[in-house]
Scaffold this active site. Sequence first.
Site, PDB file in Angstrom:
ATOM      1  N   THR A 123       0.857  -1.184   0.000  1.00 32.26           N
ATOM      2  CA  THR A 123       0.000   0.000   0.000  1.00 32.26           C
ATOM      3  C   THR A 123       0.892   1.232   0.000  1.00 32.26           C
ATOM      4  O   THR A 123       1.554   1.521   0.994  1.00 32.26           O
ATOM      5  CB  THR A 123      -0.908  -0.009   1.242  1.00 32.26           C
ATOM      6  N   CYS A 278      -2.407  -2.018   9.542  1.00 32.67           N
ATOM      7  CA  CYS A 278      -2.878  -1.360   8.313  1.00 32.67           C
ATOM      8  C   CYS A 278      -3.773  -0.141   8.501  1.00 32.67           C
ATOM      9  O   CYS A 278      -3.482   0.931   7.971  1.00 32.67           O
ATOM     10  CB  CYS A 278      -3.611  -2.372   7.448  1.00 32.67           C
TER      11      CYS A 278
HETATM   12  C1  UGA Z   1      -7.465  -4.552   7.112  1.00 35.19           C
HETATM   13  C2  UGA Z   1      -8.600  -4.574   6.069  1.00 35.19           C
HETATM   14  O1  UGA Z   1      -9.758  -5.176   6.646  1.00 35.19           O
HETATM   15  C3  UGA Z   1      -8.173  -5.392   4.837  1.00 35.19           C
HETATM   16  O2  UGA Z   1      -9.179  -5.316   3.843  1.00 35.19           O
HETATM   17  C4  UGA Z   1      -6.861  -4.792   4.282  1.00 35.19           C
HETATM   18  O3  UGA Z   1      -6.391  -5.526   3.162  1.00 35.19           O
HETATM   19  C5  UGA Z   1      -5.791  -4.833   5.368  1.00 35.19           C
HETATM   20  O4  UGA Z   1      -6.251  -4.061   6.503  1.00 35.19           O
HETATM   21  C6  UGA Z   1      -4.534  -4.244   4.799  1.00 35.19           C
HETATM   22  O5  UGA Z   1      -4.552  -3.070   4.421  1.00 35.19           O
HETATM   23  O6  UGA Z   1      -3.542  -4.971   4.651  1.00 35.19           O
HETATM   24  P1  UGA Z   1      -6.607  -6.246   8.985  1.00 35.19           P
HETATM   25  O7  UGA Z   1      -5.734  -5.133   9.423  1.00 35.19           O
HETATM   26  O8  UGA Z   1      -6.050  -7.609   8.819  1.00 35.19           O
HETATM   27  O9  UGA Z   1      -7.288  -5.890   7.561  1.00 35.19           O
HETATM   28  O10 UGA Z   1      -7.739  -6.364  10.072  1.00 35.19           O
HETATM   29  P2  UGA Z   1      -9.275  -6.016  10.243  1.00 35.19           P
HETATM   30  O11 UGA Z   1     -10.024  -7.282  10.311  1.00 35.19           O
HETATM   31  O12 UGA Z   1      -9.741  -5.017   9.260  1.00 35.19           O
HETATM   32  O13 UGA Z   1      -9.256  -5.355  11.704  1.00 35.19           O
HETATM   33  C7  UGA Z   1      -8.543  -4.142  11.971  1.00 35.19           C
HETATM   34  C8  UGA Z   1      -8.827  -3.660  13.367  1.00 35.19           C
HETATM   35  O14 UGA Z   1     -10.172  -3.216  13.463  1.00 35.19           O
HETATM   36  C9  UGA Z   1      -8.668  -4.718  14.450  1.00 35.19           C
HETATM   37  O15 UGA Z   1      -8.079  -4.120  15.578  1.00 35.19           O
HETATM   38  C10 UGA Z   1     -10.094  -5.143  14.753  1.00 35.19           C
HETATM   39  O16 UGA Z   1     -10.274  -5.630  16.056  1.00 35.19           O
HETATM   40  C11 UGA Z   1     -10.815  -3.817  14.580  1.00 35.19           C
HETATM   41  N1  UGA Z   1     -12.259  -3.996  14.273  1.00 35.19           N
HETATM   42  C12 UGA Z   1     -12.632  -4.646  13.155  1.00 35.19           C
HETATM   43  C13 UGA Z   1     -13.203  -3.476  15.132  1.00 35.19           C
HETATM   44  O17 UGA Z   1     -12.882  -2.856  16.172  1.00 35.19           O
HETATM   45  N2  UGA Z   1     -14.534  -3.637  14.834  1.00 35.19           N
HETATM   46  C14 UGA Z   1     -14.942  -4.282  13.724  1.00 35.19           C
HETATM   47  O18 UGA Z   1     -16.171  -4.395  13.514  1.00 35.19           O
HETATM   48  C15 UGA Z   1     -13.971  -4.803  12.861  1.00 35.19           C
END
Ligand code: UGA
Length: 450
Positions: A123, A278
């Site tokens: 990215t 990310c």
């Molecule tokens: C995120 C994006 O979801 C991916 O699409 C993207 O490719 C990736 O970043 C990247 O740029 O490489 P990721 O960081 O693996 O993926 O994790 P997420 O599942 O998005 O969670 C990120 C954070 O948000 C975590 O701390 C999670 O606990 C939090 N979160 C997620 C919440 O607090 N509430 C939610 O409903 C979902």
Amino acid sequence: MTDIGIIGGAGYVGLVTGVGLATLGHKVSSMDLDQTRLKMLKNGKSAVYEDGLEPLLRQLIDINQISFTDDQSETVRNSDVLFIAVGTPSLADGAADLSSVIAVAERLRDEIRKYTVIVVKSTVPVGTIGIITDILSQKLRAGEDFDVVSNPEFLREGSGLVDFFAPSRIIVGSTSERASKVLREIYEPLLQGTTVVAVPWISPEQEIPYVETDPTSAQLTKYAANAYLATRISFINEIAGISEKVGGNIGDIVYGLGLDPRIGPGYLKPGIGFGGPCLDKDIRALVTVADENSYDPVMFNGVIRRNDLQMREVMNKISSAVGSSLYRKRIALLGLAFKEGTNDVRHSLSIRLYRALRDQGASVVGHDVLAVEEARELEPGLEASTELTYVLKGADVVVALNSEQAYEEIDWTIAGMPNRPPFVIDTRGILDLAALETAHIRFDILGSAR
Ligand code: UGA
């Protein structure tokens, strides 16, 4: 079948991409400088946890579909297409650190000998494709010796293989027809659902939108996606804060909100905020890009501010639960990785919470299903265990920080110390409230007044 090289092949994105492309039938040479990871990978072992990754990796190694090396020249020589998947961490001012990408481009400038498509997976801010093109153009001719295209990844840690094999979309940003054609050929097996090794993530009915655009729009789509996801989390955390003040129940609110098809139910879990490598990095980089272009990103600054404040909200809850100082209070943190389903503790808000508690003299014990070793390595002073009963025993306060299923199933009637039950803080609204009530355990749910 295309000969593909991955630069940064042992990192999370590089590894999942390499394994994915090899499964589609391409010959993949994965290059990385991390010797420890390379050694593990050559033996079919991965340093990142991803469901189903290791067995697939071993099959691909056995049929020579993927190989690992630290020799960039060899990878460049043997590849028609090079995917750049090196890290772009945040600099202190929030801008993306492009030094690895620039170093790779400088080497490619000296090593490319035949037409090669450079695919930027990392990215990177808008403008980076131009920087790479400028570097390569010092010795090579754009369009004849090379083309640079953007193909952002949308992998979620813990679901990386599902996201590779059943992506919501593939986005390719290119100004060269020749390079666009090469990219289409690479993804054709995925669009057709054909692989050289059977994988469970492809469904026969799947139709994957394939979007071709210019490099700037491709890169901005990626930033926009992560900024939108971050916005959703800050949004729901703000609603949770208001709900708590006025006597609402966040679980019901999220449910009611998500029923609107324009909003949808996913990605609306309140909690300690967004962590991980990310979202925070990317939204800050987007703010920097906006600032640099004389555009005031008021909304994204608000999203970041809400996220920074969210940990303080949780910290305040812990302080008011203990009633006095945190000194020597035993605080159990459930969930150490930045989210459930991963062993990644980098940029985990649980770890940041641990540090804040430790600095106030609390005795912290942490639980995680997958990330205990990684947490200990990062924070040797943190007592961490995979044994829930051990972690819960004797705690003054228990804080549930992610949506691990094991936490939903805790039997609170036997979990706490019978004579001194802990105070429980549920930041995710996942715990079994009936069991907590039966056990006469006092609790606080983030976003709910009860
Ligand atoms: C995120 C994006 O979801 C991916 O699409 C993207 O490719 C990736 O970043 C990247 O740029 O490489 P990721 O960081 O693996 O993926 O994790 P997420 O599942 O998005 O969670 C990120 C954070 O948000 C975590 O701390 C999670 O606990 C939090 N979160 C997620 C919440 O607090 N509430 C939610 O409903 C979902």
